[in-house]
Design a protein around this motif. Structure first.
Motif, PDB file in Angstrom:
ATOM      1  N   LYS A 141       0.934  -1.136  -0.085  1.00 35.24           N
ATOM      2  CA  LYS A 141      -0.043   0.105  -0.128  1.00 35.24           C
ATOM      3  C   LYS A 141       0.965   1.308   0.046  1.00 35.24           C
ATOM      4  CE  LYS A 141      -4.382  -1.846   2.213  1.00 35.24           C
ATOM      5  NZ  LYS A 141      -5.394  -1.560   3.183  1.00 35.24           N
ATOM      6  N   ALA A 142       2.119   1.066   0.306  1.00 31.43           N
ATOM      7  CA  ALA A 142       3.122   2.320   0.540  1.00 31.43           C
ATOM      8  C   ALA A 142       3.558   2.671  -0.683  1.00 31.43           C
ATOM      9  CB  ALA A 142       3.976   2.117   1.617  1.00 31.43           C
ATOM     10  N   LEU A 143       3.478   1.766  -1.888  1.00 34.61           N
ATOM     11  CA  LEU A 143       4.121   2.005  -3.110  1.00 34.61           C
ATOM     12  C   LEU A 143       3.584   3.378  -3.630  1.00 34.61           C
ATOM     13  CD1 LEU A 143       4.328  -1.512  -4.798  1.00 34.61           C
ATOM     14  CD2 LEU A 143       6.133  -0.258  -3.775  1.00 34.61           C
ATOM     15  N   HIS A 144       4.490   4.212  -4.470  1.00 35.23           N
ATOM     16  CA  HIS A 144       4.070   5.492  -4.934  1.00 35.23           C
ATOM     17  C   HIS A 144       3.410   5.227  -6.337  1.00 35.23           C
ATOM     18  CE1 HIS A 144       4.866   9.866  -5.953  1.00 35.23           C
ATOM     19  NE2 HIS A 144       3.873   9.520  -5.998  1.00 35.23           N
ATOM     20  N   SER A 145       2.281   5.236  -6.624  1.00 33.36           N
ATOM     21  CA  SER A 145       1.710   4.878  -7.889  1.00 33.36           C
ATOM     22  C   SER A 145       0.612   5.808  -8.457  1.00 33.36           C
ATOM     23  CB  SER A 145       1.456   3.179  -7.927  1.00 33.36           C
ATOM     24  OG  SER A 145       0.579   2.765  -9.206  1.00 33.36           O
ATOM     25  N   ASP A 146       0.371   5.961  -9.658  1.00 37.64           N
ATOM     26  CA  ASP A 146      -0.529   6.632 -10.261  1.00 37.64           C
ATOM     27  C   ASP A 146      -1.841   5.854 -10.351  1.00 37.64           C
ATOM     28  OD1 ASP A 146       0.933   8.867 -10.554  1.00 37.64           O
ATOM     29  OD2 ASP A 146       1.464   8.486 -12.499  1.00 37.64           O
ATOM     30  N   PHE A 147      -1.676   4.396 -10.448  1.00 39.76           N
ATOM     31  CA  PHE A 147      -2.860   3.560 -10.604  1.00 39.76           C
ATOM     32  C   PHE A 147      -2.285   2.074  -9.970  1.00 39.76           C
ATOM     33  CE2 PHE A 147      -6.230   0.999 -12.472  1.00 39.76           C
ATOM     34  CZ  PHE A 147      -7.169   1.888 -12.437  1.00 39.76           C
ATOM     35  N   ASN A 148      -3.204   1.605  -9.247  1.00 43.19           N
ATOM     36  CA  ASN A 148      -3.177   0.216  -8.838  1.00 43.19           C
ATOM     37  C   ASN A 148      -4.245  -0.660  -9.397  1.00 43.19           C
ATOM     38  OD1 ASN A 148      -1.004   1.111  -7.130  1.00 43.19           O
ATOM     39  ND2 ASN A 148      -2.020   0.932  -5.300  1.00 43.19           N
ATOM     40  N   LEU A 149      -3.688  -1.654  -9.856  1.00 40.97           N
ATOM     41  CA  LEU A 149      -4.688  -2.650 -10.609  1.00 40.97           C
ATOM     42  C   LEU A 149      -4.436  -4.025  -9.678  1.00 40.97           C
ATOM     43  CD1 LEU A 149      -6.625  -3.532 -12.635  1.00 40.97           C
ATOM     44  CD2 LEU A 149      -4.971  -4.351 -13.896  1.00 40.97           C
ATOM     45  N   VAL A 150      -5.782  -4.379  -8.843  1.00 44.01           N
ATOM     46  CA  VAL A 150      -5.495  -5.567  -7.857  1.00 44.01           C
ATOM     47  C   VAL A 150      -6.211  -6.689  -8.575  1.00 44.01           C
ATOM     48  CG1 VAL A 150      -6.060  -6.553  -5.665  1.00 44.01           C
ATOM     49  CG2 VAL A 150      -5.394  -3.858  -6.032  1.00 44.01           C
ATOM     50  N   VAL A 151      -5.203  -7.781  -8.746  1.00 45.69           N
ATOM     51  CA  VAL A 151      -5.853  -8.986  -9.693  1.00 45.69           C
ATOM     52  C   VAL A 151      -5.980 -10.056  -8.941  1.00 45.69           C
ATOM     53  CG1 VAL A 151      -5.406 -10.242 -11.566  1.00 45.69           C
ATOM     54  CG2 VAL A 151      -4.680  -7.997 -11.838  1.00 45.69           C
ATOM     55  N   THR A 152      -7.149 -10.661  -8.743  1.00 48.58           N
ATOM     56  CA  THR A 152      -7.397 -12.040  -8.088  1.00 48.58           C
ATOM     57  C   THR A 152      -8.520 -12.507  -8.418  1.00 48.58           C
ATOM     58  OG1 THR A 152      -7.530 -12.937  -5.867  1.00 48.58           O
ATOM     59  CG2 THR A 152      -8.425 -10.646  -6.049  1.00 48.58           C
ATOM     60  N   GLY A 153      -8.663 -14.007  -8.427  1.00 44.55           N
ATOM     61  CA  GLY A 153     -10.016 -14.710  -8.791  1.00 44.55           C
ATOM     62  C   GLY A 153     -10.591 -15.166  -7.485  1.00 44.55           C
ATOM     63  N   THR A 154     -10.124 -14.766  -6.524  1.00 45.43           N
ATOM     64  CA  THR A 154     -10.611 -14.932  -5.119  1.00 45.43           C
ATOM     65  C   THR A 154     -10.487 -13.817  -4.273  1.00 45.43           C
ATOM     66  OG1 THR A 154      -8.544 -15.878  -4.294  1.00 45.43           O
ATOM     67  CG2 THR A 154     -10.358 -17.430  -5.131  1.00 45.43           C
ATOM     68  N   PRO A 155     -11.227 -12.714  -4.628  1.00 47.29           N
ATOM     69  CA  PRO A 155     -11.579 -11.554  -3.630  1.00 47.29           C
ATOM     70  C   PRO A 155     -11.805 -11.828  -2.085  1.00 47.29           C
ATOM     71  CG  PRO A 155     -13.313 -11.317  -5.222  1.00 47.29           C
ATOM     72  CD  PRO A 155     -12.477 -12.459  -5.549  1.00 47.29           C
ATOM     73  N   VAL A 156     -12.470 -12.634  -2.019  1.00 46.16           N
ATOM     74  CA  VAL A 156     -12.976 -13.046  -0.587  1.00 46.16           C
ATOM     75  C   VAL A 156     -12.626 -14.772  -0.229  1.00 46.16           C
ATOM     76  CG1 VAL A 156     -14.796 -13.300   1.038  1.00 46.16           C
ATOM     77  CG2 VAL A 156     -14.684 -11.632  -0.463  1.00 46.16           C
ATOM     78  N   GLU A 157     -11.404 -14.838   0.618  1.00 52.86           N
ATOM     79  CA  GLU A 157     -11.137 -16.229   0.939  1.00 52.86           C
ATOM     80  C   GLU A 157     -11.504 -16.847   2.208  1.00 52.86           C
ATOM     81  OE1 GLU A 157      -7.104 -17.677  -1.477  1.00 52.86           O
ATOM     82  OE2 GLU A 157      -6.769 -16.501   0.468  1.00 52.86           O
ATOM     83  N   ASN A 158     -11.516 -15.830   3.237  1.00 59.30           N
ATOM     84  CA  ASN A 158     -11.901 -16.033   4.744  1.00 59.30           C
ATOM     85  C   ASN A 158     -12.891 -15.376   5.259  1.00 59.30           C
ATOM     86  OD1 ASN A 158      -9.880 -18.267   4.535  1.00 59.30           O
ATOM     87  ND2 ASN A 158      -8.450 -16.835   4.909  1.00 59.30           N
TER      88      ASN A 158
END
Length: 295
Positions: A141-158
């Motif tokens: 989360k601390a990375l300095h980025s203009d845009f974050n694309l979060v990629v996962t097929g399981t957005p809720v695991e537990n």
């Protein structure tokens, strides 16, 4: 940022590469500043990203790649962990076209990577940063980025907090703070609230009309034609005695708050209790009846 949560096999990597290629075209046309791109993934998938890049992108693609994992780290590492001076050559990183790194590198070298201004960061298999309090999550989360694309097929695991953490990485504070989120969506009577949230982020109803859609999630059953029908049959079976007895013992230890000692002399922790239940569920022979520990 955004959360790309398509079902496995629907081309999340392909879509992410197309997005990065579009950014690269804007850079070439002078419509966007030249900044490096970062792809973060488990080390076993980084080679796949290079292969997909060579298959789908024409000509030079995204440009020269810098690899921040395994033996490749030696080429850009500065200082040493032993001396407490371990860092990375930030000049090389700032001049890179695109960078491949595993999550451990992001965590171990978060100060050096945090000093780089990225055009975009792709977090592949992003369930690696689903835990809000983990060091790896904070580093991501601390990375300095203009845009974050979060990629996962399981957005809720537990638990629903998994989704909060991933969404917060893509669009900070879009779901407010974790305490408020958990109170609303993780309580005993939160079923209706969870359904509403699902409709908002999955079915296309925006959380905020001034912001673009947070998540794209497509399922194979809705988007791939010709698949055979999937039938799920649930069959209930009682645990055999040899498994049920140690399972009940683990639960008893937890409920009674017993000071069962391990060989190291420490009390059994909650994490160990969960691990014991998992081991017993796999096979009772993995659970030691002598001290309530794992063999």
């Amino acid at each position: 940022g955004a959360l790309l949560a398509d079902d496995m096999g629907l081309g999340k990597t392909y879509q992410a590469l197309a997005f990065l290629s579009w950014i690269k075209e804007m850079m070439a046309d002078g419509l966007y500043p030249n900044r490096p791109m970062l792809i973060v993934a488990p080390v076993g998938l980084l080679k796949n990203w290079e292969e997909e890049h060579s298959i789908h992108l024409m000509s030079s693609g995204l440009g020269e790649v810098v690899r921040l994992y395994g033996k490749h780290l030696q080429d850009i590492k500065r200082g040493s962990h032993k001396a407490g001076t371990a860092s990375l050559d930030t000049k090389k990183l700032n001049n890179a076209d695109w960078i491949l790194a595993n999550y451990e590198t992001v965590s171990d070298y978060q100060l050096a990577l945090g000093a780089v201004h990225f055009s975009a960061v792709i977090f592949d298999e992003a369930q690696k940063i689903k835990s809000p309090q983990a060091r790896m999550t904070h580093a991501a989360k601390a990375l300095h980025s203009d845009f974050n694309l979060v990629v996962t097929g399981t957005p809720v695991e537990n638990r629903m907090a998994d989704f909060w953490c991933l969404a917060d990485t893509a669009q900070p504070y879009c779901l407010r703070d974790l305490k408020s989120f958990s109170k609303k969506y993780e309580s005993d009577d939160s079923q209706d609230a969870v359904k509403t949230l699902k409709d908002q982020v999955w079915q296309g109803i925006e959380l905020n009309e001034e912001q673009p859609k947070l998540m794209l999630r497509r399922l194979k059953s809705d988007n791939l034609k010709g698949l055979p029908r999937k039938d799920e049959v649930f069959m209930q079976r009682k645990m055999p005695i040899a498994q049920a007895e140690p399972y009940a013992k683990v639960i008893e230890i937890h409920r009674s708050g017993s000071d069962v000692q391990r060989t190291a002399g420490n009390k059994v922790t909650m994490l160990e209790i969960i691990q014991h239940l998992r081991q017993v569920s796999l096979h009772p022979a993995l659970y030691s009846k002598d001290s309530g520990s794992i063999r």
